[in-house]
Design a protein around this motif. Structure first.
Motif, short mmCIF file in Angstrom:
data_model
loop_
_atom_site.label_atom_id
_atom_site.label_comp_id
_atom_site.label_asym_id
_atom_site.label_seq_id
_atom_site.Cartn_x
_atom_site.Cartn_y
_atom_site.Cartn_z
N ARG A 1 0.84 -1.22 0.00
CA ARG A 1 0.00 0.00 0.00
C ARG A 1 0.87 1.26 0.00
O ARG A 1 0.50 2.28 -0.57
CB ARG A 1 -0.92 0.01 1.23
N ARG A 2 2.05 1.16 0.64
CA ARG A 2 2.94 2.32 0.71
C ARG A 2 3.63 2.56 -0.63
O ARG A 2 3.72 3.66 -1.12
CB ARG A 2 4.04 2.05 1.77
N GLU A 3 4.11 1.48 -1.24
CA GLU A 3 4.99 1.62 -2.42
C GLU A 3 4.28 1.36 -3.75
O GLU A 3 4.75 1.79 -4.79
CB GLU A 3 6.19 0.67 -2.29
N GLY A 4 3.18 0.66 -3.72
CA GLY A 4 2.48 0.33 -4.97
C GLY A 4 1.90 1.58 -5.63
O GLY A 4 1.61 2.57 -4.95
N VAL B 1 0.23 -1.31 -9.34
CA VAL B 1 1.53 -1.72 -9.90
C VAL B 1 2.46 -2.02 -8.74
O VAL B 1 2.79 -1.14 -7.95
CB VAL B 1 2.11 -0.59 -10.78
N TYR B 2 2.80 -3.29 -8.59
CA TYR B 2 3.67 -3.73 -7.48
C TYR B 2 4.22 -5.09 -7.89
O TYR B 2 3.45 -6.02 -8.12
CB TYR B 2 2.85 -3.84 -6.19
N GLY B 3 5.53 -5.21 -8.07
CA GLY B 3 6.12 -6.40 -8.66
C GLY B 3 5.84 -7.69 -7.89
O GLY B 3 5.80 -7.68 -6.65
N GLN B 4 5.69 -8.79 -8.61
CA GLN B 4 5.51 -10.10 -7.98
C GLN B 4 6.67 -10.40 -7.05
O GLN B 4 6.50 -11.04 -6.00
CB GLN B 4 5.40 -11.19 -9.05
N THR B 5 7.85 -9.96 -7.43
CA THR B 5 9.03 -10.18 -6.57
C THR B 5 8.80 -9.59 -5.19
O THR B 5 9.13 -10.20 -4.17
CB THR B 5 10.27 -9.52 -7.21
N ARG C 1 7.83 -0.87 -12.54
CA ARG C 1 7.85 -1.39 -11.18
C ARG C 1 7.78 -0.23 -10.21
O ARG C 1 7.40 -0.44 -9.06
CB ARG C 1 9.13 -2.23 -10.92
N SER C 2 8.13 0.96 -10.66
CA SER C 2 8.05 2.17 -9.83
C SER C 2 8.16 3.34 -10.80
O SER C 2 8.21 3.14 -12.01
CB SER C 2 9.21 2.21 -8.83
N ARG C 3 8.23 4.57 -10.25
CA ARG C 3 8.36 5.74 -11.15
C ARG C 3 9.79 5.87 -11.69
O ARG C 3 10.07 6.76 -12.50
CB ARG C 3 7.95 7.01 -10.40
#
Ligand code: FAS
Ligand code: PHB
Length: 392
Positions: free
Chosen positions: A67-70, A100-104, A214-216
């Motif tokens: 929730r923080r990073e997605g 958007v949040y990687g499966q890893t 995976r991020s900005r």
């Protein structure tokens, strides 16, 4: 004698999520994984989470970092004939979105939760085999040169497409359905800003392309490639030049090539095994089905299997009812086939098929033009892309 209530084969997202949900319900479980934890984390796979999956991860108590990073995405772009067109997922689905949040990262969060709970995950096991699946199941394995047998009430085959669970059942007890696509996806992970604020799916005469992220500051991009291609044939320069070729002008202009942190080629297939239950052995995730990644469904479908299976197992132990387990396969397969349909339709729409020409090629163009001109057609895409509701 080694014993647990549920033996889980595979420490990918399916096995790990099932293990955490069962533990929360007080159900003992052990995971057996053939690889090391670092190897599992090194795989670059999915990147888009449906709300159904993010809510399940919240329920499992592992959603905080997500929730923080997605990144919440309310739309996607379809790029064709030099233009890109936004599909407003949220407007078309009553405000649903994807994350958007990687499966890893999902796998890492699940691993950490499992470790914090002191749950047993046996990594680097060999020669795993299942026994007594009709009535008194057990899993045999080797670890550190020693042979072991884990007795249990149930076995969850979460060991992916190449695992042993599905292939352990008698051939006449299982039916498989498969479609192999005549191309693959070459994927690159790189530290560069995405060329658009949402995903761009591109249809081009040279082939499909996708700009995900995976991020900005980290992109995950793909180009359709030949099945015979080898990663070594694709220098970074060749990849970025080919990707730029296939994108509309606006997206291409914003593309910032960067050194590949990871580069791999994945074949595409549609695959379903029926049924998903064999006595006390249950298949979940890629062990039971595979979709081409065009619809971003693989990981999300694995999670929906786990949701149905975990609820069935919890009902068994808590309520002494097998209704959930008895309906698992049928219920999961209904949702699996809808995801197979959507993933196949997106793949058929967006890729160059070497063997189609003439009428079929014109049909494909007409299909995409109709989609871009019809709110009704876009609503169908949107409700499938954000994830269909569970059947409960
Ligand atoms: P997994 O395959 O992830 O995990 C199975 C685990 O079981 C593995 O850790 C394996 O080592 C272990 N195992 C196998 N055999 C075993 C044995 N005999 N004993 C013990 N352990 C064993 N999905 C998307 O939504 N979007 C994507 O972009 C996308 N890209 C993908 C790219 C690639 C190359 C692949 C292969 C898949 C991709 N997928 C994608 C689908 C992927 O995300 C899967 O749906 C997801 O990993 C399913 O998770 P699991 O069912 O846990 O299977
Ligand atoms: C990814 O980010 O890896 C990704 C996103 C959407 C897809 C496939 C892959 O449809």
């Amino acid at each position: 004698m080694q014993r647990t209530q549920v033996a889980i084969i595979g420490a990918g997202p399916s096995g790990l999520l099932l293990g955490v949900l069962l533990h929360q319900a007080g159900i003992a479980n052990v995971i057996l994984e053939q690889r090391s934890g670092d190897y599992v984390l090194s795989r670059i796979r999915a990147g888009i989470l449906e709300q159904t999956l993010t809510e399940l991860l919240d329920e499992a108590g592992v959603g905080a970092r997500m929730r923080r990073e997605g990144l919440v995405h309310h739309g996607i772009y379809l790029s064709t004939q030099g233009q890109r067109h936004r599909i407003d997922l949220s407007a078309l689905t009553g405000d649903k979105s994807v994350l958007v949040y990687g499966q890893t990262e999902v796998t890492r969060d699940l691993m950490e939760a499992r470790m914090a709970a002191g749950l047993q995950t046996l990594y680097e096991v060999d020669h795993v085999s299942v026994h007594g699946i009709e009535s008194s199941p057990s899993v045999r394995y080797q670890r550190g040169g020693q042979s072991h047998e884990l007795h249990c009430d149930f076995i969850a085959g979460c060991d992916g497409f190449h695992g042993i669970s599905r292939t352990s059942v008698p051939r006449d007890a299982i039916r498989t359905y498969e479609r192999i696509y005549p191309f693959g996806w070459l994927g690159v992970l790189a530290d560069a800003p995405p060329p658009a604020e949402e995903l761009v799916y591109a249809q081009h005469q040279r082939g499909f392309a996708l700009c995900s992220m995976r991020s900005r500051t980290r992109v995950r991009c793909y180009v359709q490639c030949n099945l015979s291609d080898k990663v070594e044939q694709w220098s970074d320069e060749r990849f970025w030049a080919e990707l730029r070729c296939r994108l509309d002008g606006e997206t291409a202009a914003a593309l910032q090539p960067a050194p590949a942190l990871e580069k791999s080629i994945a074949p595409l297939r549609s695959f379903v095994a029926e049924p998903l239950r064999f006595g006390r052995l249950f298949l979940a995730g890629d062990a039971g089905h595979i979709v081409p990644p065009t619809g971003a469904k693989g990981l999300n479908l694995a999670a929906s299997d786990v949701r149905y299976l975990s609820r069935g197992l919890i009902e068994h132990y808590r309520d002494h009812s097998d209704a959930g387990l008895d309906s698992y396969s049928e219920k999961a397969l209904r949702r699996i086939w809808r995801a197979e349909r959507f993933s196949w339709s997106m793949t058929k729409l967006m890729h160059c098929f070497p063997d189609i020409a003439g009428f079929d090629h014109k049909l494909q163009q007409a299909e995409l033009e109709y989609l871009l001109s019809s709110r009704a057609a876009q609503a169908v895409l949107a409700e499938n892309y954000v994830g269909l509701p569970f059947e409960d």
